[in-house]
Motif scaffolding. Structure first.
Motif, PDB file in Angstrom:
ATOM      1  N   LEU A   1      -4.208  -2.897   5.892  1.00 59.19           N
ATOM      2  CA  LEU A   1      -4.478  -2.295   4.596  1.00 59.19           C
ATOM      3  C   LEU A   1      -4.548  -3.329   3.494  1.00 59.19           C
ATOM      4  N   ALA A   2      -4.106  -4.530   3.767  1.00 59.52           N
ATOM      5  CA  ALA A   2      -4.137  -5.553   2.739  1.00 59.52           C
ATOM      6  C   ALA A   2      -5.535  -6.090   2.508  1.00 59.52           C
ATOM      7  N   ALA A   3      -6.479  -5.737   3.382  1.00 57.84           N
ATOM      8  CA  ALA A   3      -7.834  -6.196   3.184  1.00 57.84           C
ATOM      9  C   ALA A   3      -8.436  -5.541   1.963  1.00 57.84           C
ATOM     10  N   ALA A   4      -9.270  -6.271   1.268  1.00 52.17           N
ATOM     11  CA  ALA A   4      -9.908  -5.716   0.080  1.00 52.17           C
ATOM     12  C   ALA A   4     -10.913  -4.661   0.479  1.00 52.17           C
ATOM     13  N   PRO A   5     -11.045  -3.570  -0.276  1.00 54.22           N
ATOM     14  CA  PRO A   5     -12.000  -2.539   0.063  1.00 54.22           C
ATOM     15  C   PRO A   5     -13.419  -3.056  -0.031  1.00 54.22           C
TER      16      PRO A   5
ATOM     17  N   VAL B   1      -3.030  -0.890  -1.727  1.00 54.48           N
ATOM     18  CA  VAL B   1      -2.655  -2.251  -1.370  1.00 54.48           C
ATOM     19  C   VAL B   1      -1.578  -2.784  -2.316  1.00 54.48           C
ATOM     20  N   ALA B   2      -1.774  -2.551  -3.630  1.00 55.27           N
ATOM     21  CA  ALA B   2      -0.853  -3.104  -4.629  1.00 55.27           C
ATOM     22  C   ALA B   2       0.484  -2.367  -4.651  1.00 55.27           C
TER      23      ALA B   2
ATOM     24  N   LEU C   1       3.843   2.289  -1.252  1.00 53.36           N
ATOM     25  CA  LEU C   1       4.771   3.415  -1.167  1.00 53.36           C
ATOM     26  C   LEU C   1       4.567   4.386  -2.324  1.00 53.36           C
ATOM     27  N   ARG C   2       4.417   3.865  -3.533  1.00 58.06           N
ATOM     28  CA  ARG C   2       4.214   4.743  -4.684  1.00 58.06           C
ATOM     29  C   ARG C   2       2.932   5.556  -4.541  1.00 58.06           C
ATOM     30  N   THR C   3       1.857   4.904  -4.098  1.00 55.07           N
ATOM     31  CA  THR C   3       0.577   5.598  -3.944  1.00 55.07           C
ATOM     32  C   THR C   3       0.663   6.672  -2.866  1.00 55.07           C
ATOM     33  N   LYS C   4       1.311   6.337  -1.750  1.00 50.44           N
ATOM     34  CA  LYS C   4       1.464   7.327  -0.676  1.00 50.44           C
ATOM     35  C   LYS C   4       2.342   8.489  -1.121  1.00 50.44           C
TER      36      LYS C   4
END
Length: 221
Positions: free
Chosen positions: A4-8, A24-25, A28-31
């Protein structure tokens, strides 16, 4: 490093690209926010599609109370959102992240099969146990024994459904999706399956309540 660390990719819907950057940044907060919103919508949507009657509010209640009742937004929907943010998302983040780290850089058939088995027999049982325990509490369990009975009663049934569906979803993701798209894809699949299951449960509960009411009404005094 996680996939998931790969850039979109550059050629992508701007909203999806922004979501992946946040994933990526601030994973946990996004999920947590995503799962919370989806759990809330799942409960509200299932109530509408199962034709659950709107809860009654006093005629002199504020306008927003009537609007929330018509929208099927109730305490359970709020509790489901809290469950998504504080239990489901963190647990999934830790377990799935651990599996991803173990299999990072391994793309052969044996590794893919092992990843599926790890998801089915390590990740899924923990998620199912947490889900059933939380649902017992949300639905009014009064004691630890009530929670344990709920988990024991539903665990194998839910695990069986998971074993039947999850490998297909994982294989599809492995073959056709970039790794950075797995999280939103799995979220959408879980939302669809969860909504369908919730609808069935609500209909069964409604039928059971109607049957009990009819039996009570026809029972001779």
């Amino acid at each position: 490093m996680s996939a998931l660390a790969a850039a979109p990719p550059q050629k992508m819907n701007p909203l999806l690209a922004a979501y992946l950057r946040n994933l990526v940044a601030h994973p946990l907060r996004t999920k947590a926010i995503t799962t919370s919103v989806l759990q809330f919508l799942q409960e509200v949507l299932a109530s509408h599609l199962a034709h659950v009657p709107a809860r009654r509010v006093p005629k002199d209640a504020p306008l927003y109370a009537h609007a929330l009742a018509r929208a099927r937004v109730d305490a359970k929907a709020v509790k489901m959102a809290i469950y998504g943010a504080l239990v489901s998302a963190p647990l999934s983040h830790v377990l799935v992240g651990a599996v991803q780290r173990v299999f990072a850089g391994r793309a052969g058939p044996a590794a893919k099969l092992a990843q599926i088995l790890a998801s089915l027999f390590v990740v899924a049982p923990a998620q199912i146990t947490a889900y059933l325990a939380c649902m017992a509490v949300i639905n009014g369990a009064k004691s630890v024994n009530d929670v344990v009975r709920t988990v024991k009663g539903g665990f194998l049934r839910v695990l069986r459904v998971t074993i039947m569906t999850q490998p297909v979803v994982i294989v599809f993701a492995q073959r056709f999706l970039a790794p950075e798209l797995w999280v939103p894809f799995f979220n959408l699949v879980q939302f669809a399956v969860g909504t369908y299951t919730n609808i069935k449960l609500k209909k069964l509960r409604s039928q059971s309540e109607e049957k009990a009411k009819k039996e009570k009404d026809t029972k001779p005094e």
